[in-house]
Scaffold this motif. Structure first.
Motif, PDB file in Angstrom:
ATOM      1  N   ARG A 294       0.837  -1.197   0.000  1.00  0.00           N
ATOM      2  CA  ARG A 294       0.000   0.000   0.000  1.00  0.00           C
ATOM      3  C   ARG A 294       0.872   1.248   0.000  1.00  0.00           C
ATOM      4  NH1 ARG A 294      -4.090  -1.038   4.897  1.00  0.00           N
ATOM      5  NH2 ARG A 294      -2.096  -1.483   5.889  1.00  0.00           N
ATOM      6  N   PRO A 295       0.705   2.155  -0.973  1.00  0.00           N
ATOM      7  CA  PRO A 295       1.550   3.358  -1.028  1.00  0.00           C
ATOM      8  C   PRO A 295       1.183   4.337   0.071  1.00  0.00           C
ATOM      9  CG  PRO A 295      -0.109   3.425  -2.753  1.00  0.00           C
ATOM     10  CD  PRO A 295      -0.228   2.083  -2.109  1.00  0.00           C
ATOM     11  N   MET A 296       2.175   5.104   0.515  1.00  0.00           N
ATOM     12  CA  MET A 296       1.972   6.141   1.524  1.00  0.00           C
ATOM     13  C   MET A 296       1.707   7.461   0.815  1.00  0.00           C
ATOM     14  SD  MET A 296       5.116   5.233   4.089  1.00  0.00           S
ATOM     15  CE  MET A 296       6.292   5.342   2.744  1.00  0.00           C
ATOM     16  N   ARG A 297       0.767   8.237   1.337  1.00  0.00           N
ATOM     17  CA  ARG A 297       0.458   9.530   0.741  1.00  0.00           C
ATOM     18  C   ARG A 297       1.341  10.593   1.388  1.00  0.00           C
ATOM     19  NH1 ARG A 297      -3.683  11.254  -2.221  1.00  0.00           N
ATOM     20  NH2 ARG A 297      -4.967   9.434  -1.713  1.00  0.00           N
ATOM     21  N   LEU A 298       2.086  11.306   0.540  1.00  0.00           N
ATOM     22  CA  LEU A 298       2.969  12.373   1.013  1.00  0.00           C
ATOM     23  C   LEU A 298       2.324  13.729   0.745  1.00  0.00           C
ATOM     24  CD1 LEU A 298       6.409  11.053  -0.315  1.00  0.00           C
ATOM     25  CD2 LEU A 298       5.353  10.636   1.908  1.00  0.00           C
ATOM     26  N   ARG A 299       2.544  14.678   1.651  1.00  0.00           N
ATOM     27  CA  ARG A 299       1.974  16.017   1.515  1.00  0.00           C
ATOM     28  C   ARG A 299       3.035  17.059   1.820  1.00  0.00           C
ATOM     29  NH1 ARG A 299      -2.344  13.297   4.197  1.00  0.00           N
ATOM     30  NH2 ARG A 299      -4.260  13.218   2.976  1.00  0.00           N
ATOM     31  N   GLY A 300       2.760  18.272   1.357  1.00  0.00           N
ATOM     32  CA  GLY A 300       3.606  19.400   1.699  1.00  0.00           C
ATOM     33  C   GLY A 300       5.019  19.281   1.163  1.00  0.00           C
ATOM     34  N   GLY A 301       5.985  19.596   2.026  1.00  0.00           N
ATOM     35  CA  GLY A 301       7.388  19.586   1.635  1.00  0.00           C
ATOM     36  C   GLY A 301       7.884  18.202   1.256  1.00  0.00           C
ATOM     37  N   LYS A 302       7.345  17.170   1.897  1.00  0.00           N
ATOM     38  CA  LYS A 302       7.766  15.807   1.567  1.00  0.00           C
ATOM     39  C   LYS A 302       7.329  15.433   0.154  1.00  0.00           C
ATOM     40  CE  LYS A 302       7.246  14.537   6.426  1.00  0.00           C
ATOM     41  NZ  LYS A 302       6.483  13.725   7.403  1.00  0.00           N
ATOM     42  N   ALA A 303       6.117  15.834  -0.201  1.00  0.00           N
ATOM     43  CA  ALA A 303       5.633  15.555  -1.550  1.00  0.00           C
ATOM     44  C   ALA A 303       6.451  16.321  -2.588  1.00  0.00           C
ATOM     45  CB  ALA A 303       4.157  15.928  -1.666  1.00  0.00           C
ATOM     46  N   LEU A 304       6.799  17.586  -2.275  1.00  0.00           N
ATOM     47  CA  LEU A 304       7.604  18.387  -3.204  1.00  0.00           C
ATOM     48  C   LEU A 304       8.991  17.774  -3.375  1.00  0.00           C
ATOM     49  CD1 LEU A 304       7.972  20.919  -4.928  1.00  0.00           C
ATOM     50  CD2 LEU A 304       8.694  22.126  -2.839  1.00  0.00           C
ATOM     51  N   LEU A 305       9.589  17.325  -2.275  1.00  0.00           N
ATOM     52  CA  LEU A 305      10.910  16.709  -2.354  1.00  0.00           C
ATOM     53  C   LEU A 305      10.871  15.431  -3.196  1.00  0.00           C
ATOM     54  CD1 LEU A 305      13.866  16.600  -1.461  1.00  0.00           C
ATOM     55  CD2 LEU A 305      13.110  15.361   0.596  1.00  0.00           C
ATOM     56  N   ALA A 306       9.848  14.594  -2.971  1.00  0.00           N
ATOM     57  CA  ALA A 306       9.722  13.366  -3.751  1.00  0.00           C
ATOM     58  C   ALA A 306       9.523  13.675  -5.230  1.00  0.00           C
ATOM     59  CB  ALA A 306       8.560  12.526  -3.222  1.00  0.00           C
TER      60      ALA A 306
END
Length: 587
Positions: A294-306
């Protein structure tokens, strides 16, 4: 009496067919492997003759050290780049959900469509003194010539960066496939033991994917050793440039063969290391659970970094070079109206189509012979048949320049024997029949890319039940009729796929084409190489963009295959949101 004769004739026909299979398959394999045999034999022949030993001694004392040093640095740098970029992007696009991840999953395959030598040309044009980057820098800063220092892209470091950004999809492709197939149970077992996302990746997922990672890195390193256009254009001396220099610059066939044999031994070592690493690192899923992680949902700065980690390789590996090629192509619109340019396209397409048909035909013959042999009792002939198919598949791991040198020597010998015989008997010189025509090119392409067709056709045959063969036999069909009337229609998709892959690879192939092409016969790859060698980078744009557009075809096929693999998981899972009191760290 008539019925008895018919049965005897049918039995004799079956025996003759089997005999023909048992003889023809090893014979085809020997012919396919002939260039490699010639290259290997040249090294041992060099140890026998005094003149050859002197050549080998000269090479070792003067040039081998430089070739080994530069090749080792290139392998180390490219290997580290493709390892870090390929594994990181594979894990992020598989285990995480963030804005843009859906199109990044297929966009990360796009650099495969961009041959390394074409990417090298585009970056040289972009980062040169008169290029757009330095021009913009001088405009913004007001600097002039000599007021600033700018890194030189045409160097060993530049070659490492270019090839790293082009070849990382090899690691991304196989590693992401391994991550997709990993069981959710293994990852969640680590989570229940208190492992965080990063620890689950490093201690559970990464070790399970190690064999796939080793395979991807090895493929990228083989492509690095085989490259000629990038290292030659950037002025880096490696074994491939050394072979060309020895063959054409020094007119020394013996030295070129001996350098080719050393390069071939390096490729064999890489293949052995890859196989040993796979045998020592095998992981199996416990139980029957095969649910996707199951994938993890990233938000904010973590999503931008990914997103940035996944987007930058696409930017540097495909988007920037593609935009530069489009710019050059628009600046050279007159080239598209030139008849000579369309002759280049015709030559390239005809050559690639012929190579695809020949290669797929041989692959079908070899794979079907192996299938027929596998149903019989294990005898020496069946073992030879299976080994023949394996040996015929070695060519893809061998650099094109090595195959070209190995092809040229026996075909030149054969041509001279034919000329001598024709002059002595008929008093006529027929000229070069094999080594001076596209026959040599097609032979080299067949040796180089037969492995692709064999793997694709074997995959298709494995999905056809042996019961289909038995049903055909019950209906009175012979072996060749079973192939043409049952297998061939069912294999149509696999055969077309194999043909497309070979077609595109032939369009991109540069070293073998440079060595073996007939006089006054150019292709798109050769045209791009010649224009870049004359520092006419903009003129290389139209030919290069045609090669890149053709290279997008297998990228689309691979993307569709990976999407099917992910959607065929036993359970469709939505992204996992953090539960109350639980925090997911970036991967």
């Amino acid at each position: 009496m008539v019925r008895t004769l018919r049965k005897a004739g049918k039995h004799l026909g079956v025996k003759l067919w089997r005999k023909w299979h048992d003889i023809s398959l090893p014979l085809v394999a020997v012919i396919i492997c002939l260039p490699l045999i010639v290259v290997v034999a040249s090294f041992f022949m060099g140890l026998a003759g005094e003149e050859q030993r002197a050549t080998l001694s000269h090479l070792f004392s003067n040039v081998i050290g430089e070739y080994v040093k530069h090749s080792a640095i290139l392998l180390l740098g490219v290997g580290l780049m493709v390892l870090v970029i390929g594994v990181a992007t594979a894990w992020l696009t598989t285990a995480c959900e963030f804005p843009g991840v859906r199109w990044l999953r297929w966009a990360l395959l796009l650099p495969l469509a961009m041959p390394a030598y074409i990417t090298a040309y585009t970056y040289s044009g972009m980062l040169s003194f008169e290029g757009p980057v330095q021009s913009a820098l001088r405009t913004l800063s007001g600097w002039g010539l000599g007021d600033y220092a700018f890194p030189e892209i045409r160097s060993l470091t530049g070659a490492v960066l270019v090839m790293g950004f082009v070849l990382f999809p090899y690691v991304y492709l196989v590693t992401r496939a391994a991550f997709i197939e990993q069981s959710r149970a293994a990852i969640e077992a680590g989570r229940t033991l208190g492992l965080g996302p990063w620890q689950s990746f490093s201690r559970v997922a990464l070790p399970m994917a190690r064999p796939a990672i080793a395979t991807g890195v090895t493929l990228a390193l083989m492509e690095t050793l085989a490259d000629y256009g990038t290292v030659h254009f950037y002025g880096v001396t490696t074994f491939t440039t050394g072979i060309f220099r020895t063959w054409y610059g020094m007119n020394d066939k013996v030295g070129a063969l001996q350098l080719a044999s050393i390069l071939l031994s390096a490729v064999v070592v890489l293949m052995l290391v890859e196989r040993i690493s796979r045998k020592q690192s095998r992981y199996h899923h416990a139980g029957r659970s095969n649910q996707a992680t199951r994938p993890m949902r990233l938000r904010g700065g973590k999503a931008l970094l990914a997103f940035m980690v996944c987007f930058l390789p696409v930017l540097f590996g495909f988007l920037l070079p593609a935009l530069q090629l489009l710019s050059w192509s628009f600046d050279r619109l007159d080239v598209w109206a030139d008849t000579a340019f369309w002759i280049l396209i015709r030559n390239s397409l005809v050559l690639a189509a012929l190579a695809a048909v020949i290669t797929v035909t041989f692959a079908l013959w070899l794979c079907y012979g192996k299938r027929v042999a596998s149903k019989r009792q294990q005898t020496s002939s069946t073992r030879i048949t299976k080994a023949s198919v394996s040996f015929a598949s070695l060519g893809y791991a061998i650099p094109g320049v090595v195959i070209a040198v190995g092809v040229m020597v026996p075909l030149s010998w054969l041509d001279h024997r034919i000329i001598a015989f024709s002059e002595s008997v008929f008093g006529v010189n027929p000229g070069l029949i094999f080594s001076g025509t596209i026959i040599a090119l097609l032979f080299a392409y067949t040796v180089r890319f037969l492995s692709i067709s064999i793997q694709t056709v074997e995959s298709g045959l494995s999905q056809i039940s042996h019961a289909m063969d038995e049903s055909g036999r019950i209906l009175g069909l012979k072996s060749q009729e079973v192939l043409t009337r049952i297998h061939f229609p069912l294999l149509r998709t696999s055969l077309i796929t194999a043909g497309i892959l070979v077609f595109v690879d032939v369009l991109k192939e540069l070293p073998a084409t440079l060595v073996l092409r007939p006089f006054n016969f150019n292709t798109l790859a050769v045209r791009a190489y010649e224009m870049a060698g004359d520092e006419r980078l903009a003129d290389a744009g139209p030919a290069a963009i045609m090669i890149v557009l053709a290279g997008l075809i297998p990228v689309i096929l691979l993307s569709r295959a990976m999407n099917r693999r992910q959607t065929m998981s036993k359970e469709e899972t939505r992204p996992l949101d953090p539960r109350p009191g639980e925090i997911y760290e970036p991967v």
